[in-house]
Motif scaffolding. Structure first.
Motif, short mmCIF file in Angstrom:
data_model
loop_
_atom_site.label_atom_id
_atom_site.label_comp_id
_atom_site.label_asym_id
_atom_site.label_seq_id
_atom_site.Cartn_x
_atom_site.Cartn_y
_atom_site.Cartn_z
N UNK A 292 -5.37 4.55 1.80
CA UNK A 292 -4.65 3.45 2.43
C UNK A 292 -5.61 2.54 3.19
N UNK A 293 -6.60 3.15 3.84
CA UNK A 293 -7.61 2.36 4.55
C UNK A 293 -8.38 1.49 3.56
N UNK A 294 -8.76 2.05 2.43
CA UNK A 294 -9.54 1.31 1.44
C UNK A 294 -8.73 0.18 0.82
N UNK B 164 0.83 -1.20 0.00
CA UNK B 164 0.00 0.00 0.00
C UNK B 164 0.87 1.25 0.00
N UNK B 165 1.87 1.29 0.86
CA UNK B 165 2.74 2.46 0.97
C UNK B 165 3.46 2.73 -0.35
N UNK C 75 -18.30 5.52 3.58
CA UNK C 75 -18.31 4.24 2.87
C UNK C 75 -16.98 3.50 3.09
N UNK C 76 -15.88 4.26 3.10
CA UNK C 76 -14.58 3.63 3.34
C UNK C 76 -14.50 3.07 4.74
N UNK C 77 -15.05 3.80 5.73
CA UNK C 77 -15.07 3.31 7.11
C UNK C 77 -15.87 2.02 7.21
N UNK D 176 -3.29 -1.56 10.95
CA UNK D 176 -2.38 -0.81 10.08
C UNK D 176 -2.65 0.69 10.08
N UNK D 177 -3.90 1.09 10.08
CA UNK D 177 -4.24 2.51 9.91
C UNK D 177 -4.90 3.09 11.15
#
Length: 288
Positions: free
Chosen positions: A156-158, A88-89, A224-226, A271-272
């Motif tokens: 990054x969360x998604x 992701x990073x 929505x991402x949450x 992670x986030x």
């Protein structure tokens, strides 16, 4: 709103899966477990050459020119394969850090109070001063804790949720395969209702998470991402536990891959930042 994949998106998904099956088969996964903390640079460059890190970069900048939905599909396949490394990073650094898009530069980033693969990275984004190594539950996710927490990047969360989704889908496949082939009392254990219920629950949670993750990839809405994060974390963590239950005692052994999926799901869930942040964001959206 319709979320049916286009043929091009399906072809992308098949292409990423085929690449990972060739370049990171189960034997490579086991070799990575035996050499924790080491980035396979050849594999990283192969991912870069295939456009994995540059999917969202414009074609004029040397990228593939696709969008977030396509990136989600690619990261779903990475999660299914348990591909290690700061994927992701590095993906998010493409276009900002020289060499990241091509897979020549490995990029780590501070997420919440954690940074993954700090010692193996060429570039670290965020304040990692004072980082302290942790004993990670996942042998394929070396961790450091930093004294100053960083705000979570919604993308990054998604993408992490997409990885969790891929893991959940793979766990559903592993449970169903074992239920069909493992026999007790002269018949497959999948003939027993309790095992059938476990396999059904695995599938339902994975498909519910899929709908949430794909929707968030289209809307980009923070709420929505949450929701996608919460449902994907649940599908991956509870799915791993139910898959272990289907496998019985052998699921806990080093020879089985199920325990690796559980450990990776635990690591990704942190992670986030704390999950309560996503819960509060979602709750605020529901009551407003």
């Amino acid at each position: 709103m319709r979320f049916r994949l286009t043929e091009d998106q399906r072809e992308l998904q098949r292409g990423v899966r085929g690449l990972l099956e060739r370049r990171f088969p189960r034997e490579a996964l086991r070799a990575a477990v035996d050499a924790p903390g080491r980035i396979d640079r050849e594999l990283w460059r192969a991912l870069g050459a295939a456009g994995f890190f540059a999917l969202r970069l414009p074609e004029a900048a040397g990228g593939v020119g696709l969008g977030v939905p396509e990136a989600v599909l690619a990261f779903e396949e990475a999660g299914r394969a348990l591909l290690p490394g700061p994927l992701v990073a590095t993906h998010l650094a493409a276009g900002a850090v020289p060499g990241a898009a091509a897979g020549e530069t490995v990029v780590a980033a501070v997420g919440g109070e954690l940074v993954e693969w700090l010692d193996a990275a060429d570039v670290v984004r965020g304040d990692a001063c004072g980082a302290v190594p942790l004993r990670s539950v996942d042998p394929l996710t070396p961790l450091h804790r930093v004294p100053r927490a960083a705000a979570a990047d919604p993308l990054a969360v998604l993408l992490t949720a997409a990885e969790q989704l891929g893991g959940a889908v793979r766990l559903s496949e592993l449970a169903a395969q074992h239920a069909r082939t493992r026999e007790q009392f002269g018949r497959p254990i999948g003939a027993f209702q309790a095992v059938q219920h476990l396999c059904a629950d695995l599938l339902v949670r994975a498909e519910t998470a899929r709908a949430a993750v794909y929707a968030a990839a289209v809307t980009g809405d923070p709420g929505d991402i949450a929701a996608a994060r919460l449902l994907a974390d649940e599908a991956a963590v509870r799915g791993a536990r139910d898959c272990l239950q289907v496998h019985g005692g052998m699921g806990f052994t080093w020879e089985a891959d199920v325990h690796l999926h559980l450990k990776r799901a635990w690591a990704r869930a942190q992670r986030n930042g704390e999950v309560t942040e996503s819960e509060e964001l979602l709750a605020a959206g529901l009551v407003s």
